[in-house]
Each structure stands twice: as structure tokens, then as C-alpha cells.
Enzyme design. Structure first.
Site, PDB file in Angstrom:
ATOM      1  N   ASP A 103       0.830  -1.210   0.000  1.00  0.00           N
ATOM      2  CA  ASP A 103       0.000   0.000   0.000  1.00  0.00           C
ATOM      3  C   ASP A 103       0.862   1.257   0.000  1.00  0.00           C
ATOM      4  O   ASP A 103       0.647   2.176  -0.773  1.00  0.00           O
ATOM      5  CB  ASP A 103      -0.974   0.002   1.195  1.00  0.00           C
ATOM      6  N   ASP A 106       6.882   3.722   3.487  1.00  0.00           N
ATOM      7  CA  ASP A 106       7.077   4.856   4.382  1.00  0.00           C
ATOM      8  C   ASP A 106       8.572   4.934   4.704  1.00  0.00           C
ATOM      9  O   ASP A 106       9.352   5.496   3.950  1.00  0.00           O
ATOM     10  CB  ASP A 106       6.192   4.620   5.614  1.00  0.00           C
ATOM     11  N   PHE A 155       0.392  11.621   7.505  1.00  0.00           N
ATOM     12  CA  PHE A 155      -0.307  10.355   7.689  1.00  0.00           C
ATOM     13  C   PHE A 155      -1.585  10.326   6.841  1.00  0.00           C
ATOM     14  O   PHE A 155      -2.333  11.305   6.794  1.00  0.00           O
ATOM     15  CB  PHE A 155      -0.656  10.164   9.170  1.00  0.00           C
ATOM     16  N   ASP A 162      -5.135   2.372   7.098  1.00  0.00           N
ATOM     17  CA  ASP A 162      -5.869   2.543   8.361  1.00  0.00           C
ATOM     18  C   ASP A 162      -5.197   3.511   9.324  1.00  0.00           C
ATOM     19  O   ASP A 162      -4.003   3.796   9.221  1.00  0.00           O
ATOM     20  CB  ASP A 162      -5.968   1.187   9.071  1.00  0.00           C
TER      21      ASP A 162
HETATM   22  P1  IMP Z   1       7.416   1.203   6.408  1.00  0.00           P
HETATM   23  O1  IMP Z   1       7.897  -0.108   6.913  1.00  0.00           O
HETATM   24  O2  IMP Z   1       7.817   2.350   7.308  1.00  0.00           O
HETATM   25  O3  IMP Z   1       7.767   1.464   4.960  1.00  0.00           O
HETATM   26  O4  IMP Z   1       5.841   1.230   6.544  1.00  0.00           O
HETATM   27  C1  IMP Z   1       5.057   0.429   5.801  1.00  0.00           C
HETATM   28  C2  IMP Z   1       3.729   0.174   6.471  1.00  0.00           C
HETATM   29  O5  IMP Z   1       3.391   1.147   7.465  1.00  0.00           O
HETATM   30  C3  IMP Z   1       2.664   0.273   5.414  1.00  0.00           C
HETATM   31  O6  IMP Z   1       2.469  -0.962   4.778  1.00  0.00           O
HETATM   32  C4  IMP Z   1       1.467   0.727   6.214  1.00  0.00           C
HETATM   33  O7  IMP Z   1       0.792  -0.394   6.737  1.00  0.00           O
HETATM   34  C5  IMP Z   1       2.040   1.535   7.354  1.00  0.00           C
HETATM   35  N1  IMP Z   1       1.970   2.980   7.049  1.00  0.00           N
HETATM   36  C6  IMP Z   1       2.982   3.813   6.761  1.00  0.00           C
HETATM   37  N2  IMP Z   1       2.561   5.068   6.536  1.00  0.00           N
HETATM   38  C7  IMP Z   1       1.222   5.030   6.689  1.00  0.00           C
HETATM   39  C8  IMP Z   1       0.175   6.040   6.578  1.00  0.00           C
HETATM   40  O8  IMP Z   1       0.398   7.225   6.264  1.00  0.00           O
HETATM   41  N3  IMP Z   1      -1.092   5.604   6.815  1.00  0.00           N
HETATM   42  C9  IMP Z   1      -1.389   4.310   7.120  1.00  0.00           C
HETATM   43  N4  IMP Z   1      -0.457   3.355   7.237  1.00  0.00           N
HETATM   44  C10 IMP Z   1       0.839   3.711   7.030  1.00  0.00           C
END
Ligand code: IMP
Length: 178
Positions: A103, A106, A155, A162
């Protein structure tokens, strides 16, 4: 809806449903032509990517399979733990052309942990499709082969994403109100 409330937070419309649908169609058509003869396996990271994946694969007109993967905790996870999870899903990954459906990228920590474990199972190829990316907070390097939108590091909820498990149902993407 221009604004939504999820839990104790207010969000405002950021990417509307038509814009999402058009971008997903373009990504889907690119994947459709790139993987026409490859019988890919779409590996969907739960829960956030399920809405995006559902729309994306409708644009794929050739044989493919779809499977789902849940990373409940990715920090500090041993790669052997991840391999056990891959097996637990009963998915035949070896020699498959895998398209990981995410999705949002981040910090990139999720994919940094997941992709090496996936690669170690011996897929024929691994490509990543992500609806969203926040390049300003990305730590390290993650190559996204098919990207929907680059967004600022605020966010967001909706379209599968979610806030404390709520807000996944909205057909558009909403950004936290300042
Ligand atoms: P990462 O490991 O920091 O790249 O984060 C990945 C996961 O964090 C995504 O698959 C989402 O489930 C969650 N995530 C990161 N940013 C957001 C956001 O803005 N809204 C909702 N979920 C997020």
C-alpha cells in the site's frame, strides 16, 4: 466526502477516487503488458494493500495467481522467521515471477526486511508495486518498480490504509488535517 473523522483525528480529502482509479488502471496496464507471458504471482501485503490489489489485478488479462502475506511485526524479525511465514502461507514462490503489492512505502523498513527473505526462497524474479511512497522519510534504498504516487510525509487513511485499524473502507485517500 471532503472530510472524515477516524478515531480522534480529522482527515481531509487528498487523492479522490477517480484519480486513484485512473492511476491504478495505468499501473495495471503496464504490469499487464510486462507480465503477459509470465504467469505472475501477486503477493499482497496485508492488510493495507488489499483494496489496491483488488482493483489492480482486474487490469491483468492473463493467467496469474494471488496470495496474501501478513507481517505483524517486522522490526527485529529474524530472516528464518520470515521464511517460516512464507511456508505457512502454502505459497509456491520458487521459480515464480513475484509481484509484491504494497500500500505504502514509508520508512521502507517493511520491504527491507521482507524482500531478502522472499528472494532467499528462490523466485524467478521479484518486482514491487506500491500505491504510495513517502520519499522524504525513506531510510535506505527500496526500488519500487511500479509506483502510484509520491506523497509528502503526512499520515493518510482510506483505500485500504488505516488509522488504528479504522478508515480502510473509504474509497479515496485522506490526509491528516493540520
Ligand atoms: P514502512 O515499513 O515504514 O515502509 O511502513 C510500511 C507500512 O506502514 C505500510 O504498509 C502501512 O501499513 C504503514 N503505514 C505507513 N505510513 C502510513 C500512513 O500514512 N497511513 C497508514 N499506514 C501507514
Amino acid at each position: 466526502m471532503r472530510e472524515v473523522t477516524v478515531g480522534d483525528k480529522n482527515f481531509e480529502l487528498f487523492i479522490d477516487a477517480d484519480t486513484l482509479a485512473e492511476r491504478v488502471r495505468v499501473l495495471g496496464q503496464q504490469i499487464n503488458s510486462d507480465f503477459a507471458d509470465k504467469k505472475p504471482l501477486f503477493l499482497v501485503l496485508l492488510k493495507g494493500a488489499y483494496v489496491f490489489a483488488s482493483d489492480l489485478i482486474k487490469h491483468f488479462e492473463h493467467e496469474c495467481t494471488i496470495s496474501f502475506f501478513r507481517l505483524s511485526s517486522y522490526r527485529g524479525m529474524e530472516s528464518s522467521g520470515e521464511l517460516m511465514l512464507l511456508d505457512a502461507f502454502g505459497t509456491e514462490i520458487q521459480d515464480r515471477h513475484v509481484i509484491v503489492v504494497e500500500d505504502i512505502v514509508d520508512t521502507g523498513n517493511t520491504l527491507s526486511a521482507f524482500l531478502p527473505a522472499l528472494t532467499s526462497v528462490g523466485p524467478a524474479s521479484v518486482q514491487v508495486v506500491s500505491l504510495l511512497s513517502k520519499p522524504e522519510v525513506l531510510q535506505g534504498k527500496i526500488h519500487i518498480d511500479y509506483l502510484g504516487f509520491e506523497i509528502p510525509p503526512a499520515f493518510v487513511v482510506g483505500y485500504g490504509l488505516d488509522y488504528n485499524e479504522a478508515g480502510r473502507n473509504f474509497p479515496a485517500i485522506y490526509q491528516l488535517k493540520k
